[in-house]
Design an enzyme around this catalytic site. Structure first.
Site, short mmCIF file in Angstrom:
data_model
loop_
_atom_site.label_atom_id
_atom_site.label_comp_id
_atom_site.label_asym_id
_atom_site.label_seq_id
_atom_site.Cartn_x
_atom_site.Cartn_y
_atom_site.Cartn_z
CG ASP A 176 66.19 22.25 -10.65
OD1 ASP A 176 67.14 21.74 -11.27
OD2 ASP A 176 66.13 22.27 -9.40
CD GLU A 184 74.84 17.85 -10.60
OE1 GLU A 184 73.61 17.62 -10.51
OE2 GLU A 184 75.31 18.94 -10.96
CE LYS A 195 66.96 15.63 -11.70
NZ LYS A 195 67.35 16.42 -10.52
CD GLU A 215 68.48 19.14 -6.79
OE1 GLU A 215 69.00 19.69 -5.80
OE2 GLU A 215 68.58 19.60 -7.95
O1 KIV Z 1 68.37 20.25 -13.47
C1 KIV Z 1 69.17 19.53 -14.08
O2 KIV Z 1 69.57 19.81 -15.20
C2 KIV Z 1 69.62 18.32 -13.41
C3 KIV Z 1 70.63 17.49 -14.12
C4 KIV Z 1 71.95 18.09 -13.99
C5 KIV Z 1 70.63 16.09 -13.64
O3 KIV Z 1 69.20 18.04 -12.34
#
Ligand code: KIV
Length: 306
Positions: free
Chosen positions: A59, A197, A128, A130
């Site tokens: 994102d 991160e 993915k 968060e």
């Molecule tokens: O959106 C993204 O690029 C990410 C990475 C930094 C892991 O979540």
């Protein structure tokens, strides 16, 4: 910039598409996992050719390719369009779609429905999401629906405001413990991998013995099972401030500005196009065409006659 010879990691072999068992094996045998973001067909081709293991349609595309100030505004339709374009350029790496802010927090049903869209409509292999907390429930629900999930803890940009901005996380014992709890919970509900991160390397190192899934770091030190960087950061396609953990491997923005400036100068000076960029026509055909243009019937026509 590295001086190592540029041999793509998959050069000389027909690389097999990446699988979850293969990623687990890489972790077990200590082979570092290389992950990068991509947002379109050309960047996917680059990742494929360079031998990347995992491609994330992050994102972060909200900022890198759509020009927003944060990752928050990007929505499902935009993410699906980016992910589908990346899919067309990829054959080997595992493709992970990043669930945007607002696409999974509301309920398990919402999370499963939007995760399914990444798989069905964009051809992703996994998604993915968060944070820990309620996201642990969402991750469990998506895994139960048969979709592989990657977790993401530490600095989670979708909630950066609540975390005090884009800065390193887990720098007190209490905050580090919270990150560890989230990571262990996401692992326990079946995430196949997790991103750490912007956490201190020592915090990562202390957690690693308790992690049984591949941990991919970004600003989390060298002790993880793999690394991820944003495509536009590592190639310097974007300009301006970058986080401490970013290493620039090329200067693409500069190269693009140079290229387009040279083109503009060539057009203005009439150096482009030259003979080598133009098409020819048989002289007899040209003569016939010129005769056609000279006909009297053409000469007297007004625009309305056509
Ligand atoms: O959106 C993204 O690029 C990410 C990475 C930094 C892991 O979540």
């Amino acid at each position: 910039m590295s001086s190592a010879p540029r041999v793509p990691a998959n050069a000389g072999s027909i690389a097999q598409p990446m699988s979850l068992p293969r990623l687990a094996e890489m972790r077990e045998t200590g082979q570092p996992i290389a992950m990068v973001t991509a947002y379109d067909y050309p960047s996917a081709l680059v990742a494929e050719e360079a031998g990347v293991d995992i491609v994330l349609v992050g994102d972060s595309g909200a900022m890198t390719v759509l020009g927003h100030d944060s990752t928050v505004p990007v929505g499902m339709e935009e993410m699906l369009m980016l992910a589908a374009a990346v899919r067309r350029g990829l054959r080997t790496p595992l493709l992970v779609g990043d669930m945007p802010f607002g696409s999974y927090e509301g309920s398990n049903e919402q999370a499963v429905m939007n995760a399914q869209r990444f798989i069905k409509e964009a051809g992703c292999d996994a998604v993915k999401l968060e944070r820990g907390g309620a996201s642990v429930d969402r991750a469990r629900a998506i895994v139960r629906a048969g979709i592989p999930v990657m977790g993401h803890v530490g600095l989670t940009p979708q909630t950066a405001t609540a975390l005090g901005g884009y800065k390193a996380q887990g720098r007190t014992g209490e905050r580090a413990s919270q990150i560890a709890e989230d990571a262990f919970a996401l692992q326990a509900v079946g995430c196949f991998s997790i991103v750490f991160e912007a956490v201190p390397a020592a915090v990562t190192d202390a957690m690693m013995p308790r992690m049984e899934i591949p941990v991919i770091g970004i600003g989390a030190g060298g002790g993880t099972d793999g690394q991820v960087l944003v495509f536009h950061d590592l190639l310097a396609i974007n300009t301006g401030h970058v986080a401490r953990f970013v290493k620039r491997y090329a200067a693409i923005h500069e190269a693009m500005v140079d290229g387009v400036s040279d083109y503009v100068a060539d057009v203005r000076e009439k150096r482009y196009p030259d003979e080598t960029h133009t098409y020819s026509i048989d002289p007899a055909e040209l003569a016939g065409f010129e005769e056609y243009l000279e006909q009297d019937t053409l000469a007297g026509k007004s625009p309305w006659d056509w």
